[in-house]
Motif scaffolding. Structure first.
Motif, PDB file in Angstrom:
ATOM      1  N   VAL A 287      21.974  88.469  63.013  1.00 26.71           N
ATOM      2  CA  VAL A 287      20.589  88.043  62.850  1.00 26.71           C
ATOM      3  C   VAL A 287      20.129  88.415  61.443  1.00 26.71           C
ATOM      4  O   VAL A 287      20.339  89.545  61.000  1.00 26.71           O
ATOM      5  CB  VAL A 287      19.654  88.707  63.876  1.00 26.71           C
ATOM      6  CG1 VAL A 287      18.203  88.292  63.642  1.00 26.71           C
ATOM      7  CG2 VAL A 287      20.071  88.346  65.291  1.00 26.71           C
TER       8      VAL A 287
ATOM      9  N   SER B 101      19.837  83.190  63.388  1.00 27.00           N
ATOM     10  CA  SER B 101      20.928  83.890  64.065  1.00 27.00           C
ATOM     11  C   SER B 101      22.213  83.113  63.852  1.00 27.00           C
ATOM     12  O   SER B 101      22.198  81.907  63.598  1.00 27.00           O
ATOM     13  CB  SER B 101      20.625  84.035  65.558  1.00 27.00           C
ATOM     14  OG  SER B 101      20.379  82.769  66.148  1.00 27.00           O
TER      15      SER B 101
ATOM     16  N   PRO C 117      24.130  81.689  69.838  1.00 19.04           N
ATOM     17  CA  PRO C 117      23.131  82.591  69.251  1.00 19.04           C
ATOM     18  C   PRO C 117      21.721  82.171  69.625  1.00 19.04           C
ATOM     19  O   PRO C 117      21.352  81.006  69.474  1.00 19.04           O
ATOM     20  CB  PRO C 117      23.378  82.432  67.745  1.00 19.04           C
ATOM     21  CG  PRO C 117      24.812  82.016  67.631  1.00 19.04           C
ATOM     22  CD  PRO C 117      25.051  81.141  68.828  1.00 19.04           C
TER      23      PRO C 117
END
Length: 218
Positions: A138, A110, A91
């Motif tokens: 997110v 994230s 991420p």
């Protein structure tokens, strides 16, 4: 103030460093060098726009930490006769973010709790690429004059499409890509579904051999 918060929703959608290669023909795709790790780092600024409000971030990156994430698949997995090649990535983080509205701060996290982030690359004329953001991948929290929690991709994975250019380094450019989000909070916070646009350019560099380039071909 509601326009501000909708724009902040756009920021949440951005972390979403997720993607797809929609809108292109399914030409054969090969990503090189096979087996090499790579980093995707923002160049310039990431811009989130909704209405008259703009938010920018100056730092964003997804970097390898070992394993299959952020690594071109070994051959023959780096080739697809019938379309794009997808690669799981870590991420991406976002920092250095500011908003054009006075008195509001932003924190972004994230995650891959509900599924993997992916980079998808598709050979073509032009080549294409994008990020796939998993469900809830997110989360954006605002503070100051408005305290809200904004979640990107609230109901499932979302693709953020862009164009790919081979180079030194190669780059993925995303322009005005829409992403859904949901906002909750108290006074001055919108509720329910929100949307905004995200624009950013990421450069991909080979971390296994810095003299090589990540390229997309047939």
């Amino acid at each position: 103030m509601s326009k501000l918060l909708v724009s902040l929703t756009g920021l949440a959608t951005a972390g979403a460093l997720a993607l797809g290669a929609g809108g292109t023909q399914a030409a054969p795709t090969t990503v090189l060098p096979a087996g090499h790790a790579f980093a995707a780092k923002l160049t310039g600024k990431a811009t989130f726009v909704a209405g008259s409000t703009t938010m920018t971030c100056t730092v964003s990156a997804s970097v390898p930490t070992g394993g299959a994430n952020n690594a071109v698949p070994a051959a023959p997995g780096n080739h697809n006769d019938a379309g794009p090649v997808s690669v799981p990535i870590n991420p991406p983080g976002f920092s250095g973010c500011t908003t054009s509205v006075f008195g509001v701060s932003v924190t972004i996290t994230s995650n891959a709790t509900n599924g993997p982030w992916k980079l998808t690359l598709q050979n073509g004329a032009p080549a294409a690429g994008g990020f796939t953001i998993p469900k809830g991948g997110v989360v954006l929290k605002t503070g100051g004059l408005a305290s809200c929690t904004i979640t990107a991709s609230p109901t499932g994975p979302t693709t953020v499409d862009g164009g790919w250019t081979n180079g030194a380094p190669s780059a993925l450019a995303i322009a005005n890509a829409p992403v859904p989000a949901t906002a909750t909070g108290g006074f001055l916070c919108p509720t329910g579904n929100q949307s905004a646009t995200f624009s950013a350019t990421y450069q991909l560099t080979d971390t296994t051999d810095p003299t090589r380039q990540i390229t997309v071909t047939g």
